[in-house]
Design an enzyme around this catalytic site. Sequence first.
Site, PDB file in Angstrom:
ATOM      1  N   CYS A 291       8.978   7.589   3.986  1.00 14.63           N
ATOM      2  CA  CYS A 291       7.766   6.813   4.303  1.00 14.63           C
ATOM      3  C   CYS A 291       8.027   5.808   5.425  1.00 14.63           C
ATOM      4  O   CYS A 291       7.167   5.562   6.262  1.00 14.63           O
ATOM      5  CB  CYS A 291       7.264   6.070   3.068  1.00 14.63           C
ATOM      6  SG  CYS A 291       6.575   7.194   1.862  1.00 14.63           S
TER       7      CYS A 291
ATOM      8  N   GLU B 282       2.241   5.908   0.463  1.00 16.35           N
ATOM      9  CA  GLU B 282       2.165   5.471   1.857  1.00 16.35           C
ATOM     10  C   GLU B 282       1.666   6.611   2.731  1.00 16.35           C
ATOM     11  O   GLU B 282       0.844   6.413   3.628  1.00 16.35           O
ATOM     12  CB  GLU B 282       3.544   5.011   2.354  1.00 16.35           C
ATOM     13  CG  GLU B 282       4.134   3.826   1.610  1.00 16.35           C
ATOM     14  CD  GLU B 282       4.933   4.239   0.370  1.00 16.35           C
ATOM     15  OE1 GLU B 282       4.576   5.245  -0.275  1.00 16.35           O
ATOM     16  OE2 GLU B 282       5.907   3.549   0.049  1.00 16.35           O
TER      17      GLU B 282
ATOM     18  N   CYS C 273      10.101   4.490   0.450  1.00 23.46           N
ATOM     19  CA  CYS C 273      11.251   5.392   0.535  1.00 23.46           C
ATOM     20  C   CYS C 273      11.556   5.672   2.009  1.00 23.46           C
ATOM     21  O   CYS C 273      10.735   5.396   2.898  1.00 23.46           O
ATOM     22  CB  CYS C 273      10.986   6.688  -0.216  1.00 23.46           C
ATOM     23  SG  CYS C 273       9.842   7.806   0.604  1.00 23.46           S
TER      24      CYS C 273
ATOM     25  N   CYS D 242       3.837  10.773  -1.151  1.00 26.84           N
ATOM     26  CA  CYS D 242       3.948   9.354  -1.515  1.00 26.84           C
ATOM     27  C   CYS D 242       2.646   8.616  -1.210  1.00 26.84           C
ATOM     28  O   CYS D 242       1.836   9.069  -0.397  1.00 26.84           O
ATOM     29  CB  CYS D 242       5.071   8.694  -0.722  1.00 26.84           C
ATOM     30  SG  CYS D 242       6.711   9.100  -1.296  1.00 26.84           S
TER      31      CYS D 242
ATOM     32  N   ASN E 266       0.113   7.936  -4.701  1.00 23.24           N
ATOM     33  CA  ASN E 266       0.968   9.129  -4.687  1.00 23.24           C
ATOM     34  C   ASN E 266       0.300  10.256  -5.463  1.00 23.24           C
ATOM     35  O   ASN E 266      -0.406  10.017  -6.436  1.00 23.24           O
ATOM     36  CB  ASN E 266       2.373   8.830  -5.245  1.00 23.24           C
ATOM     37  CG  ASN E 266       2.378   8.228  -6.636  1.00 23.24           C
ATOM     38  OD1 ASN E 266       1.478   7.487  -7.002  1.00 23.24           O
ATOM     39  ND2 ASN E 266       3.402   8.530  -7.422  1.00 23.24           N
TER      40      ASN E 266
HETATM   41  N1  THU Z   1       6.773   7.297  -4.387  1.00 24.66           N
HETATM   42  C1  THU Z   1       5.854   6.760  -3.530  1.00 24.66           C
HETATM   43  O1  THU Z   1       4.653   7.041  -3.658  1.00 24.66           O
HETATM   44  N2  THU Z   1       6.283   5.932  -2.552  1.00 24.66           N
HETATM   45  C2  THU Z   1       7.577   5.552  -2.368  1.00 24.66           C
HETATM   46  O2  THU Z   1       7.876   4.868  -1.392  1.00 24.66           O
HETATM   47  C3  THU Z   1       8.585   5.924  -3.361  1.00 24.66           C
HETATM   48  C4  THU Z   1       8.201   7.040  -4.282  1.00 24.66           C
HETATM   49  C5  THU Z   1       6.306   8.219  -5.448  1.00 24.66           C
HETATM   50  C6  THU Z   1       6.673   9.665  -5.245  1.00 24.66           C
HETATM   51  C7  THU Z   1       6.675  10.192  -6.659  1.00 24.66           C
HETATM   52  O3  THU Z   1       5.364  10.637  -6.979  1.00 24.66           O
HETATM   53  C8  THU Z   1       7.021   9.001  -7.514  1.00 24.66           C
HETATM   54  O4  THU Z   1       6.847   7.855  -6.683  1.00 24.66           O
HETATM   55  C9  THU Z   1       8.430   9.032  -8.065  1.00 24.66           C
HETATM   56  O5  THU Z   1       9.352   9.192  -7.053  1.00 24.66           O
END
Ligand code: THU
Length: 268
Positions: free
Chosen positions: A222, A181, A219, A179, A168
Amino acid sequence: MRYFLTSVFCLIASLVFCGEDFVTFNDQTQNFELTKEPGQIELTWQKLQSYVQESFSANETIKDDVLSINTAFLNDLAYIKAKKSGGALKETEFEMLKQWAKELQTEKNIIDNPQNIELSPSTLTEVMKRELVLQAQRARTFAYAPYSKFHVGSAILTKSGHIYTGANYENAAYGSTLCAEGSAIAKTVSFENRGTSLQMQEEIIAVAVVLRGGPGSPCGNCRQSLFEFNPNMLVIMADVDGEILEKPLSELLPMGFGPCNLKKAEVK
Ligand code: THU
């Protein structure tokens, strides 16, 4: 009778010690060793901590980086120790924690496939899944998360056996964050896609996601981004100690909206 008792003992021993090996620091050789029984538990954790910290701090050029990587590593370490409530270090945990030091990482861009298995969501071996999780954890250590301090790593596996990792990366305008993903998808598309080939041939067969506090799932946004490429891909969700939960994407996004929905709406 003696033979019977011996076999019962062996059976119990194999049940107790079955599965994964312990990692133990050997005071004599000053090395980490794989053992069937745990050695000096506290000493092993302490040595692991200095082993990782010393390797990364020697190579980071920015002082703030050392501090932030150190904090992230120590948080993972403390989290795993608390989750195990005083248990001995396992091989998987050792491999996951080691990735915080760039010098100790095992970068892999192509999955080991010694038996030349035709790769698909259902043919992946446990070893392959572990490898994908490890690569996601490796990528996680590159996250740019100065605001949330929440590091996420992801690794996508394609039919061709290639692994594309992502982390991320956040933004001072918080909404512009991407994110892990999403960043792995971007890499996969830019390396493997021609026209719509990645989507048409369901090239992405699995994705591993590592975050602390998991096994944590992607999330909603994603899930949707991944769904575009293959609703049947395997989603391997892992905690930072390597604990895994896996599900087909279609179960994480039931009745998802994908390219076929647009196709169905076409008027001929
Ligand atoms: N985040 C991800 O990289 N993937 C997810 O599926 C959930 C959230 C990251 C986004 C942000 O930089 C941090 O986690 C907090 O939400």
